[in-house]
Design a protein around this motif. Sequence first.
Motif, short mmCIF file in Angstrom:
data_model
loop_
_atom_site.label_atom_id
_atom_site.label_comp_id
_atom_site.label_asym_id
_atom_site.label_seq_id
_atom_site.Cartn_x
_atom_site.Cartn_y
_atom_site.Cartn_z
N ARG A 1 78.40 -19.00 53.17
CA ARG A 1 80.23 -18.52 52.50
C ARG A 1 80.68 -19.81 51.72
O ARG A 1 80.64 -20.54 51.89
CB ARG A 1 81.03 -17.83 52.55
N GLY A 2 81.55 -19.14 50.32
CA GLY A 2 82.05 -19.76 49.65
C GLY A 2 81.55 -20.91 48.91
O GLY A 2 80.11 -20.48 48.67
N TYR A 3 82.40 -21.91 49.29
CA TYR A 3 81.24 -23.01 48.65
C TYR A 3 79.92 -22.98 48.80
O TYR A 3 79.08 -23.65 48.67
CB TYR A 3 81.85 -24.39 49.20
N SER B 1 76.11 -14.45 51.89
CA SER B 1 77.93 -14.05 51.96
C SER B 1 77.28 -13.80 53.42
O SER B 1 76.86 -12.83 53.56
CB SER B 1 78.13 -14.01 50.94
N VAL C 1 86.72 -20.21 55.56
CA VAL C 1 85.93 -19.70 55.61
C VAL C 1 84.80 -18.92 56.91
O VAL C 1 84.13 -18.63 57.27
CB VAL C 1 84.36 -19.17 54.87
N ARG D 1 80.49 -5.20 45.98
CA ARG D 1 79.23 -5.80 47.23
C ARG D 1 78.14 -4.60 47.66
O ARG D 1 78.61 -3.40 47.18
CB ARG D 1 80.75 -5.87 48.34
N ALA E 1 83.64 -14.08 42.75
CA ALA E 1 83.74 -14.25 43.89
C ALA E 1 84.38 -14.18 44.67
O ALA E 1 86.40 -14.33 45.05
CB ALA E 1 83.06 -15.56 43.92
N SER F 1 85.62 -13.75 47.85
CA SER F 1 86.58 -14.95 48.50
C SER F 1 87.13 -16.20 48.32
O SER F 1 88.58 -16.26 48.79
CB SER F 1 84.88 -15.81 49.65
N LEU F 2 87.34 -15.94 47.03
CA LEU F 2 87.81 -16.62 46.26
C LEU F 2 90.37 -16.11 46.10
O LEU F 2 90.74 -16.66 45.96
CB LEU F 2 88.13 -17.36 44.85
N VAL G 1 90.10 -15.21 50.88
CA VAL G 1 89.78 -16.52 51.44
C VAL G 1 90.49 -17.12 51.58
O VAL G 1 91.18 -18.35 52.09
CB VAL G 1 88.51 -16.64 52.58
N TYR G 2 90.24 -17.97 49.93
CA TYR G 2 90.90 -19.51 49.65
C TYR G 2 91.72 -19.23 48.72
O TYR G 2 93.15 -19.81 48.89
CB TYR G 2 89.89 -19.82 48.81
#
Lengths: 345, 345
Positions: free
Chosen positions: A209-211, A235, A262, B45, B71, B73-74, B77-78
């Motif tokens: 996930r993420g990067y 993901s 993540v 999703r 994305a 998660s940006l 999460v991030y």
Amino acid sequence: MTLRDEILEQPRSLERLIETQWRPIRDIASALGREEIDTIFLTARGTSDNAGRYAKYLWGACNGLPVALAAPSLFSVYETPPRLNRTAVLGISQSGQSPDIVSVMREGRRQGRPTLAITNAPDSPLAEAAEWVIDIAAGPEKAIAATKSYTGQLTAIALLSAALSDDGERYDLVRRVPQWIAETLTLEQEIERIVQRYRYMRESVVIGRGYNYATAFEWALKLKELTYTVSEPYSSSDFRHGPIAVVDRGFPVFGVVPKGAVYADVMALLRSLKEDYAVELLVVSNADEAGALADRALRLPDAVPEWLTPIVAIVPVQLFVYHLTLAKGFDPDQPRGLSKVTRTE
Amino acid sequence: MTLRDEILEQPRSLERLIETQWRPIRDIASALGREEIDTIFLTARGTSDNAGRYAKYLWGACNGLPVALAAPSLFSVYETPPRLNRTAVLGISQSGQSPDIVSVMREGRRQGRPTLAITNAPDSPLAEAAEWVIDIAAGPEKAIAATKSYTGQLTAIALLSAALSDDGERYDLVRRVPQWIAETLTLEQEIERIVQRYRYMRESVVIGRGYNYATAFEWALKLKELTYTVSEPYSSSDFRHGPIAVVDRGFPVFGVVPKGAVYADVMALLRSLKEDYAVELLVVSNADEAGALADRALRLPDAVPEWLTPIVAIVPVQLFVYHLTLAKGFDPDQPRGLSKVTRTE
């Protein structure tokens, strides 16, 4: 040069890239900084597309830049390209040859937008079509499965991120990547033992996930290209939205789960897959907890910051797929049905 | 209501959507036309993400609008969301519940951007977070595998495209979709026979391109959700860049290949897969030539224009996966490991 040579060569090829390209990359970052850019419009195929996935997360998280992955067929087949107002157009390609990628770049030029190519072939049609070029300087890549060109593309993307944020500390971290990769290469003997267990594996999923969404895609692509097994990247979030139905007792799951933002979410999924479904789990991680949960683990160096883990994590994965290919009795230097340059319209 | 009921209900649910939502969709198109928008920033999703793929091609080709798939998660999460300058933010979700999708929408509002939700739940958190809402009006969707909400999302996307281009002829074509879908539903008996051949299939690939890249993804997702077989979707171009290595004699390939701009390219790949690799080929098409090449074919009505084929083509595919699930001895109304609303962060 065989595939294995090119895998082992990566610390050197990345050192060369960092040394020779940091100055031109800083110039490109300055030039981009003078343009009005709201979005990066990115086009790539195959392994290079996975590098694009890294750019999407890295530039989104660290540079506030949204990245749109282009639909090349809008340019090459439908011939109705979208308006590229306030975008910069980026093409990523090892060979710089694929006509559909070049057509996106040319349309960017036609619309007067800044254009950038990241390529291993600075005299290719892609590079010629672009205003700016980052040469990943990986040297000739002979093996059909891309390895050193992929880590080169990721490193160029990381350097451009550091240059755009004008952050010397981040640059210093990128400079440590070759050494971290050299450390993962020492895992080769252990990997050779681990792959035995997967000799008869026919299908798998890879979770990141993420990067490291990029790493999941690249792992799955290498498995398909070299071992001819069907492998799907997800993901952790997307996997819960439907595909989780495919797993069952013993189903092979590969997890990319280094420490970072993540980590908790990916681990929660992997723990559930292990405890509720009894899957077979192999992880790439620098976290003890992930290693303890998994049946097998490929250990990453502790110090790698999350945003650089994709460049390091893919290397033991390349070795894993290489040795699994040998264990299955296939030739990693002659994957069936593939050629080095794929020309798609 | 069972899954089969919801599949069969689609001509009616789409008629209702077209009738009740055309006016609000035209109002939304007018409002969007008054904003400065260079890019659509889209978040979704699972099945809704596949609807987003359709939007990317349709609005790109017919409205000149680039679509960036977010994305999430940006945002969730991030917590480093990109700058959304000159974008409109679009969330697509049947239930409107998933926290990560809602977080993207809220960030769009916070940055002062136009926000639009396409949902079956106009009082959901997603709809509440959005400035504008298109209600796909599909009625309650009880089955875990989404069918009528997917064609509803596609139809809303097609209507918005017609409204943005202010094109009455395109609207009239959308109005014919329910009838075309009704025609494909008559294939059910034939499909019930065809699936027998796939009783022991464990893995497959699905090929589509352009507008029907979405159909390939949705076909593969339905196979995973209901039949627990690993199925990977590809554009004909991406498939040549590596994954083609997995196919071998008898490997099952599903092709979405209606007449249109990408027909020649997809057919060239399918012909090579058939002739050079002897794969097992099933196509969804309205072209005689594609039907003649394939081992089995699901016939689409002749008159469907390419840009509307994704809404029609997925319906015989839904029936195919439904009956294959029964043939494999699974319960299509209780897929293992899934629930109707998936809450991901």
